[in-house]
Every structure is written in C-alpha cells, then in structure tokens.
Design an enzyme around this catalytic site. Structure first.
Site, PDB file in Angstrom:
ATOM      1  N   GLY A 275       0.775  -1.237   0.000  1.00  0.00           N
ATOM      2  CA  GLY A 275       0.000   0.000   0.000  1.00  0.00           C
ATOM      3  C   GLY A 275       0.803   1.282   0.000  1.00  0.00           C
ATOM      4  N   GLU A 317       4.408  -6.263   1.270  1.00  0.00           N
ATOM      5  CA  GLU A 317       3.973  -6.609  -0.090  1.00  0.00           C
ATOM      6  C   GLU A 317       3.792  -5.372  -0.964  1.00  0.00           C
ATOM      7  OE1 GLU A 317       1.190 -10.333   1.447  1.00  0.00           O
ATOM      8  OE2 GLU A 317       0.315  -8.362   1.152  1.00  0.00           O
ATOM      9  N   GLY A 319       3.470  -3.229  -4.206  1.00  0.00           N
ATOM     10  CA  GLY A 319       3.221  -3.415  -5.638  1.00  0.00           C
ATOM     11  C   GLY A 319       3.443  -2.092  -6.352  1.00  0.00           C
ATOM     12  N   ARG A 361      -8.007   3.870 -13.946  1.00  0.00           N
ATOM     13  CA  ARG A 361      -7.919   4.403 -12.578  1.00  0.00           C
ATOM     14  C   ARG A 361      -8.567   5.776 -12.410  1.00  0.00           C
ATOM     15  NH1 ARG A 361      -3.923   5.632 -10.259  1.00  0.00           N
ATOM     16  NH2 ARG A 361      -4.630   5.084  -8.172  1.00  0.00           N
ATOM     17  N   TYR A 365     -11.293   5.396  -9.746  1.00  0.00           N
ATOM     18  CA  TYR A 365     -10.904   5.899  -8.419  1.00  0.00           C
ATOM     19  C   TYR A 365     -10.828   7.417  -8.365  1.00  0.00           C
ATOM     20  CZ  TYR A 365      -8.992   1.111  -8.076  1.00  0.00           C
ATOM     21  OH  TYR A 365      -8.803  -0.245  -8.090  1.00  0.00           O
ATOM     22  N   CYS A 392     -16.533   5.343 -26.065  1.00  0.00           N
ATOM     23  CA  CYS A 392     -17.878   5.909 -26.129  1.00  0.00           C
ATOM     24  C   CYS A 392     -18.432   6.036 -24.723  1.00  0.00           C
ATOM     25  CB  CYS A 392     -18.772   5.023 -26.985  1.00  0.00           C
ATOM     26  SG  CYS A 392     -18.146   4.922 -28.642  1.00  0.00           S
ATOM     27  N   TYR A 422      -1.533  -1.097 -11.915  1.00  0.00           N
ATOM     28  CA  TYR A 422      -3.002  -1.126 -12.047  1.00  0.00           C
ATOM     29  C   TYR A 422      -3.500  -0.438 -13.317  1.00  0.00           C
ATOM     30  CZ  TYR A 422      -2.189  -2.507  -7.282  1.00  0.00           C
ATOM     31  OH  TYR A 422      -1.699  -3.157  -6.176  1.00  0.00           O
TER      32      TYR A 422
HETATM   33  C1  LIG Z   1      -3.152  -4.891  -3.478  1.00  0.00           C
HETATM   34  C2  LIG Z   1      -2.428  -5.577  -2.405  1.00  0.00           C
HETATM   35  C3  LIG Z   1      -1.068  -5.319  -2.200  1.00  0.00           C
HETATM   36  C4  LIG Z   1      -0.299  -4.299  -2.994  1.00  0.00           C
HETATM   37  O1  LIG Z   1      -0.782  -3.014  -2.820  1.00  0.00           O
HETATM   38  P1  LIG Z   1       0.036  -1.766  -3.408  1.00  0.00           P
HETATM   39  O2  LIG Z   1      -0.815  -0.606  -3.100  1.00  0.00           O
HETATM   40  O3  LIG Z   1       0.167  -2.002  -4.869  1.00  0.00           O
HETATM   41  O4  LIG Z   1       1.352  -1.755  -2.720  1.00  0.00           O
HETATM   42  C5  LIG Z   1      -0.419  -6.021  -1.212  1.00  0.00           C
HETATM   43  N1  LIG Z   1      -1.070  -6.945  -0.461  1.00  0.00           N
HETATM   44  C6  LIG Z   1      -2.376  -7.229  -0.638  1.00  0.00           C
HETATM   45  C7  LIG Z   1      -3.022  -8.248   0.201  1.00  0.00           C
HETATM   46  C8  LIG Z   1      -3.101  -6.548  -1.609  1.00  0.00           C
HETATM   47  O5  LIG Z   1      -4.392  -6.821  -1.764  1.00  0.00           O
END
Ligand SMILES: *Cc1c(COP(=O)(O)O)cnc(C)c1O
Length: 467
Positions: A275, A317, A319, A361, A365, A392, A422
């Site tokens: 996150g 984690e 991403g 996005r 969002y 469209c 994303y």
């Molecule tokens: C989406 C997600 C992530 C990665 O989130 P980022 O905002 O891309 O860092 C990590 N762990 C879980 C369980 C997620 O659902």
C-alpha cells in the site's frame, strides 16, 4: 518565461484547475519526482532508458506502455535493501508478466499472486514457488490444488470456507502448506488520512474484534497439513505515512500475543501488507523505503516489547511503489477541442488514441495523473487541458487536469507518467480496442515484453454460431 505576460491565471475567464495544480515553470522539462529514473527530455523529446519515445513509437506504435527496466529494478532493490530483515513480496496484481517476474526474482524479492492466472505467469517465468504467496478472498478448489501442487510457500487464508477447502486439498494431495491468516485490523487507510474503526464492512479477512480471527487461527492449528506461519493484514493502498500501519500493527500484534498466551503458540511470522504511495502529481510526497522501514520496524519492536513477545519475522507486499513509477504511457494526440464552460472559461479537451481501456484508474478511483508533450519542444503558453480517451463514454478521462501547451496538435505524442501499476493489469477491451504493448527500455535499447493485441486476439474467443 514563454507564458503570456499576464500569466494564465490572470486572463479573463481563465479556467483554474484544482488548487494544487500550478502551471509548469518550464513546460519543456519533466517534474523528476513523477518520472522513472532514466526519463529526461532532450530538446523537448522524452527519452526513457536512453531511447527517444519518437523512435520507440516509430517502431512500436501508440499507445504503448514504456517500462524503464533500470527504474523497476532500482525500486525493487531499494525495498529489499531497506527491509533487509523482511521478506519483500512484490504484489503481482499491480503488474505482472514473465519478464517482470524474472526481474523480481533476480532482485531477490518474493512474489505475491492472487489468482491461478497470476500463478501461471509465475510458473511460466520459472519463479521459485517456495517464494510465492497466494492471496485472494475466493480461491477456487482448482486454484488451491494448483498452488499446493506447485509448492507455493504460503497460502493466505481469508475465510472459514477456505480453511476447510484447503484442508481437503492438502489431504488429497498429501502435501503440507504454509498458511497465514488474513485479519482485518479495523483501519481504513486513505491517501492522506486513516480511519480506525472497530469493524470493517468489507469482504477481506477475519475480524479481530468479532473473534473470527482467533477462531480462524484455532482452526488452522487444528487442521492437519496446514502449517501456521502467522497473521497477515493489508490496510489499503496509496498510503503516505506509517500512522495507519501503526494502529494496524498494534491490533494485529495484540492478537499475535493473545494466540501465544491463550493457545500457547508463538507464530513465527507476520505480514504487514502493501500500500505504499507514489507521486502521481505534485501533490503527492511519498516516503522512501528506508524511512518506511525504520518507522515500521520501530513500531513493531516497540509493541512487541510492551506485549512481551518475540518480534516475528516480518514481511511486506509493495506493488505500486515498485512498478508504478517505472512506466509511462505514450499516446498520440488525435483531436484537440476547446469547450466553452459556464462563466466563459474554456477547457481544452485533448483526445488520445487509448483511454479507460488502458488506464481505468481515473474513471474508477477519481485518480489524478499528469502528462507532458513528449515529441517536441513548445514555447506556447500553457492552457488547462483534460486528456480524454477514444471510448464511447463521457467518463473516459485519463488526466483530469494538466497544463498543456496551447499549440498541442494532432500527431503530437503525449506521455503520462506513473502508469506502471493497475493500468495494464486492469486493462480491458472495451469498445474492442486492442491492449497496448509493454515495451521495456534499457541502455538505449527497447524490446517488447508484452506485445500489442491484434484483431485476431480480439476475435479468437468469438466462436460464433456453432450450429
Ligand atoms: C493490493 C495488495 C497489495 C499491494 O498493494 P500496493 O498498493 O500495490 O502496494 C499487497 N497486499 C495485498 C493483500 C493486496 O491486496
């Protein structure tokens, strides 16, 4: 300053964008914090990985995702080095292809997947399955079986149904599997704030306060073949400080200590999720991995001292924070339209040859992006523009508000930074558009790592009347 002497904001009826948006001090320069590390402008032409986008587009066409390999690797490495005592799982859902999976492995990270499809990419890439973690709130029996047979390092269980399902799968396959229990710590993290709640009205995880999380731990402990590693939480995405993590970590560690006290089990690990935020526009000011690591480790160590438990082996984690800034999307401008608004102001609508199918996005969002003219210099005054796609759908917006040169014209290339996370992974074939390629650039060379879709791809699943 090439701008009109009176300035954009002083012109009669001039459109003022959001309060944070400023006209560029130099429209022919990049705002470095929004771009991948090797991006620069050479006489107005964007260059990434030593490749000019004009040349890249001549070879690969538009739209195209341009992926800066050195940037991706540097960010992955920065997380691994800052969180040296942790396991760092790259969240594949942000963007995954076999090349990226290999880079992740080479940089020493682990991989988080959440469907059989993402697992298939990891397998195709030859990723070490022991370093794969399998997420998801509704994994099918087939997906669980595939993951267990492949030998994934751990499955993060998300419901009582899944605990039962996974127990049956390991019984059938005769293999044990590592398990984490995903809990909802009652923290809703938003971009610039977080909300601590007792309950979370959402589909993921087991509630701590309702006692479900402790019950899930009990059931995993009782299930033959399920090897409990620890608790997992993920509080949200595009988060800029550690205050939300702090509240979450306290609550999850309290449960961790309860499990030790009541069930006599010291769980070896804990996952704090992903996150971490990135800069999409000048309003965002993300922390660097080293600062995040120091703060998060401090929070956990302090809390463990208070609770009198050993610090579990931690993992995160990320991403978006790894892949997001590595990529920009290059579009060709098709039409430019000035639209009169109430009050006499005018907005410049710039239509590009992609849109919500390659970047959902903004529509989904209300996300903010920026953009720059990528194919030439311009000394024209900046005007407030809105970059829209070719779908469209009136909500088909890519960049809600950005200053663009007043002489922006059909045929110009426009580049949008921060599209690595994303965008391709959430892309669609809406209006039967073909998904753009992902072109990796490095050391002056470009190569396609995911090719552009063709009409044959589009029609391949359309089997027609079978009679
Ligand atoms: C989406 C997600 C992530 C990665 O989130 P980022 O905002 O891309 O860092 C990590 N762990 C879980 C369980 C997620 O659902």
């Amino acid at each position: 300053m090439p701008t009109h002497a009176a300035g954009w904001a002083h012109a009669d009826g001039a459109l003022r964008g959001p309060s944070w948006l400023r006209p560029p001090t130099d429209p022919n320069a990049l705002v470095p914090t929004l771009w991948s590390r090797t991006a620069r402008k050479v006489d107005g032409v964007l260059e990434v990985g030593g490749v000019s986008v004009s040349e890249l587009v001549a070879e690969h066409g538009t739209p195209a995702y341009v992926l800066d390999e050195a940037d991706f690797r540097a960010r992955a490495r920065a997380f691994r080095e800052a969180f040296a005592d942790y396991d760092v799982f790259y969240a594949g859902k942000a963007f995954l292809c076999t090349s990226v999976a290999r880079w992740v492995a080479e940089e020493g990270l682990s991989l988080d997947v959440c469907t059989g499809g993402e697992l298939a990419v990891a397998q195709r890439a030859g990723f070490d399955m022991a370093r794969v973690e399998f997420h998801g709130n509704n994994k099918s029996v087939a997906e669980l079986r595939r993951a267990v047979e492949a030998g994934v390092g751990r499955v993060v269980v998300d419901s009582f149904d899944e605990v039962a399902r996974l127990t049956r799968v390991v019984a059938e396959t005769g293999t044990a599997v590592g398990v984490m229990v995903r809990v909802t710590p009652g923290v809703e993290a938003h971009t610039h704030e977080y909300i601590a709640t007792a309950h979370e009205d959402q589909k993921f995880g087991f509630s701590i306060t309702a006692g479900d999380a402790l019950e899930a731990v009990r059931r995993v402990l009782a299930a033959p073949g399920l090897e409990l590693q620890g608790l997992h939480c993920h509080i949200g995405s595009q988060i800029f400080d550690t205050s939300g993590f702090e509240v979450a970590a306290r609550r999850v560690l309290a449960l961790h200590a309860t499990v030790a006290a009541e069930l006599g089990v010291e769980m070896p690990a804990m996952d704090l999720g992903g996150g971490f935020g990135i800069a999409y526009t000048t309003q965002d000011d993300p922390a660097d991995p080293a600062q995040l690591a120091t703060e998060m480790t401090g929070i956990v160590e302090q809390e463990c001292r208070v609770l009198g438990v050993a610090v579990p082996h931690l993992s995160i984690e990320p991403g978006r924070a790894i892949v997001g800034p590595s990529t920009c999307t290059v579009y060709e401008v098709g039409t430019v339209k000035e639209v009169a608004l109430d009050g006499g102001a005018r907005r410049t609508y710039v239509s590009v040859d992609g849109g919500m199918s390659d970047n959902i996005r903004t529509a989904l969002y209300d996300a903010d992006y920026s953009c720059t003219l990528a194919s030439r210099r311009s000394d024209a005054a900046p005007v407030l523009g809105r970059v829209v796609g070719k779908h469209c759908e009136a909500g088909d917006v890519v960049v809600k508000d950005e200053f663009v040169p007043a002489d922006l014209a059909p045929g110009d290339l426009l580049a949008v930074p921060g599209t690595g996370a994303y965008c391709r992974s959430m892309s669609s074939n809406y209006n039967h558009l073909l998904r753009p390629p992902v072109v990796a650039v490095r050391d002056g060379a470009s190569r396609v790592v995911v090719r552009r879709e063709t009409e044959d791809d589009l029609l391949a699943t359309d089997v027609g009347d079978q009679s």
